[in-house]
Design a protein around this motif. Structure first.
Motif, PDB file in Angstrom:
ATOM      1  N   GLN A   1      56.123  46.804  48.467  1.00  0.00           N
ATOM      2  CA  GLN A   1      54.840  47.007  48.078  1.00  0.00           C
ATOM      3  C   GLN A   1      54.615  45.576  46.831  1.00  0.00           C
ATOM      4  OE1 GLN A   1      52.572  49.396  48.573  1.00  0.00           O
ATOM      5  NE2 GLN A   1      53.936  50.547  49.533  1.00  0.00           N
ATOM      6  N   LEU A   2      53.299  45.140  47.289  1.00  0.00           N
ATOM      7  CA  LEU A   2      52.865  44.033  46.318  1.00  0.00           C
ATOM      8  C   LEU A   2      52.308  44.746  45.382  1.00  0.00           C
ATOM      9  CD1 LEU A   2      52.184  41.086  45.697  1.00  0.00           C
ATOM     10  CD2 LEU A   2      50.344  41.210  47.382  1.00  0.00           C
ATOM     11  N   TYR A   3      52.337  44.307  44.130  1.00  0.00           N
ATOM     12  CA  TYR A   3      51.420  44.740  43.087  1.00  0.00           C
ATOM     13  C   TYR A   3      51.128  43.461  42.442  1.00  0.00           C
ATOM     14  CZ  TYR A   3      54.083  49.030  43.285  1.00  0.00           C
ATOM     15  OH  TYR A   3      54.981  50.428  43.875  1.00  0.00           O
ATOM     16  N   ILE A   4      49.550  43.676  42.096  1.00  0.00           N
ATOM     17  CA  ILE A   4      48.482  42.659  41.572  1.00  0.00           C
ATOM     18  C   ILE A   4      47.964  43.012  40.237  1.00  0.00           C
ATOM     19  CG2 ILE A   4      46.995  40.731  41.716  1.00  0.00           C
ATOM     20  CD1 ILE A   4      47.485  40.979  44.810  1.00  0.00           C
ATOM     21  N   VAL A   5      48.202  42.328  39.240  1.00  0.00           N
ATOM     22  CA  VAL A   5      47.276  42.711  38.163  1.00  0.00           C
ATOM     23  C   VAL A   5      46.049  41.608  37.982  1.00  0.00           C
ATOM     24  CG1 VAL A   5      48.786  41.801  36.341  1.00  0.00           C
ATOM     25  CG2 VAL A   5      46.999  43.453  35.769  1.00  0.00           C
ATOM     26  N   PHE A   6      44.889  42.008  37.942  1.00  0.00           N
ATOM     27  CA  PHE A   6      43.774  41.183  37.980  1.00  0.00           C
ATOM     28  C   PHE A   6      42.961  41.370  36.798  1.00  0.00           C
ATOM     29  CE2 PHE A   6      39.432  40.177  39.334  1.00  0.00           C
ATOM     30  CZ  PHE A   6      39.652  38.723  39.500  1.00  0.00           C
ATOM     31  N   ILE A   7      42.742  40.211  35.821  1.00  0.00           N
ATOM     32  CA  ILE A   7      42.100  40.534  34.851  1.00  0.00           C
ATOM     33  C   ILE A   7      40.991  39.340  34.667  1.00  0.00           C
ATOM     34  CG2 ILE A   7      42.160  40.501  32.156  1.00  0.00           C
ATOM     35  CD1 ILE A   7      45.445  40.592  32.925  1.00  0.00           C
ATOM     36  N   GLN A   8      39.780  39.815  34.079  1.00  0.00           N
ATOM     37  CA  GLN A   8      38.671  38.761  34.061  1.00  0.00           C
ATOM     38  C   GLN A   8      38.153  39.065  32.788  1.00  0.00           C
ATOM     39  OE1 GLN A   8      35.661  38.048  37.444  1.00  0.00           O
ATOM     40  NE2 GLN A   8      34.345  39.204  35.802  1.00  0.00           N
TER      41      GLN A   8
ATOM     42  N   LEU B   1      45.727  37.510  28.004  1.00  0.00           N
ATOM     43  CA  LEU B   1      47.135  37.058  28.237  1.00  0.00           C
ATOM     44  C   LEU B   1      48.198  37.797  27.961  1.00  0.00           C
ATOM     45  CD1 LEU B   1      46.343  33.535  27.060  1.00  0.00           C
ATOM     46  CD2 LEU B   1      46.761  34.042  29.370  1.00  0.00           C
ATOM     47  N   GLY B   2      47.943  38.671  26.695  1.00  0.00           N
ATOM     48  CA  GLY B   2      49.211  39.641  26.440  1.00  0.00           C
ATOM     49  C   GLY B   2      49.428  40.759  27.555  1.00  0.00           C
ATOM     50  N   LEU B   3      48.079  41.200  27.977  1.00  0.00           N
ATOM     51  CA  LEU B   3      48.142  42.325  29.100  1.00  0.00           C
ATOM     52  C   LEU B   3      48.915  41.554  30.510  1.00  0.00           C
ATOM     53  CD1 LEU B   3      47.307  44.793  30.559  1.00  0.00           C
ATOM     54  CD2 LEU B   3      45.033  43.878  30.714  1.00  0.00           C
ATOM     55  N   ARG B   4      48.557  40.473  30.769  1.00  0.00           N
ATOM     56  CA  ARG B   4      48.998  39.850  31.981  1.00  0.00           C
ATOM     57  C   ARG B   4      50.540  39.627  31.895  1.00  0.00           C
ATOM     58  NH1 ARG B   4      48.310  33.750  33.279  1.00  0.00           N
ATOM     59  NH2 ARG B   4      49.765  33.833  31.703  1.00  0.00           N
ATOM     60  N   ASP B   5      50.884  38.993  30.636  1.00  0.00           N
ATOM     61  CA  ASP B   5      52.236  38.554  30.490  1.00  0.00           C
ATOM     62  C   ASP B   5      53.238  40.116  30.289  1.00  0.00           C
ATOM     63  OD1 ASP B   5      51.497  36.237  30.880  1.00  0.00           O
ATOM     64  OD2 ASP B   5      51.385  35.475  28.797  1.00  0.00           O
ATOM     65  N   SER B   6      52.429  41.103  29.845  1.00  0.00           N
ATOM     66  CA  SER B   6      53.461  42.355  29.614  1.00  0.00           C
ATOM     67  C   SER B   6      53.475  43.173  30.960  1.00  0.00           C
ATOM     68  CB  SER B   6      52.868  43.232  28.703  1.00  0.00           C
ATOM     69  OG  SER B   6      51.652  43.590  29.154  1.00  0.00           O
TER      70      SER B   6
END
Length: 136
Positions: free
Chosen positions: A105-112, A127-132
């Motif tokens: 499964q590919l998991y992608i977190v996308f934040i805008q 950045l904290g959300l992406r890096d965690s």
């Protein structure tokens, strides 16, 4: 969060894959995920207005790209991009992406985040959300 500032997680089956690098280099993988950033739907003639090339009313710039590996050995591709549109709303939008593969499964977190709020401190949260982002 609102219509400009949001986060989403996408899950997609990638049979037989056990690592994100099996989906290509970081640059190749990013090209395969262009659906995340939208496409210009309007067509017509424009002059080079607002720094856009003729016939274009939007632009997407890659600001940063890197890889990381978590404590369990899972590899992640991380990206930071900035999109701008001719409407000038928010001065553009920062787009953060982190992607990893586990158990086919590919998991992608996308934040805008809107550019104006980015520089008022929301960058640290995003950045904290992406890096965690880690897969269990």
């Amino acid at each position: 969060f609102d219509a400009v500032n949001f986060a989403a997680i996408i899950k997609k089956k990638v049979d037989g894959k056990t690592s994100v690098d099996q989906l290509g280099s970081p640059e190749e993988f990013l090209k395969s995920c262009d659906f995340l950033f939208g496409k210009q739907a309007w067509t017509g003639e424009t002059k080079s207005e607002g720094g856009f090339k003729p016939g274009s009313v939007s632009a997407l710039s890659l600001l940063d790209i890197d890889e990381r590996t978590d404590k369990k050995g899972t590899k992640y591709y991380n990206y930071e991009l900035l999109s701008r549109t001719a409407d000038g709303d928010e001065g553009g939008r920062h787009k953060l992406v982190s992607a990893a593969v586990k158990n086919g499964q590919l998991y992608i977190v996308f934040i805008q985040v809107g550019d104006k709020r980015w520089f008022k401190g929301t960058d640290k949260e995003a950045l904290g959300l992406r890096d965690s982002f880690t897969l269990a």
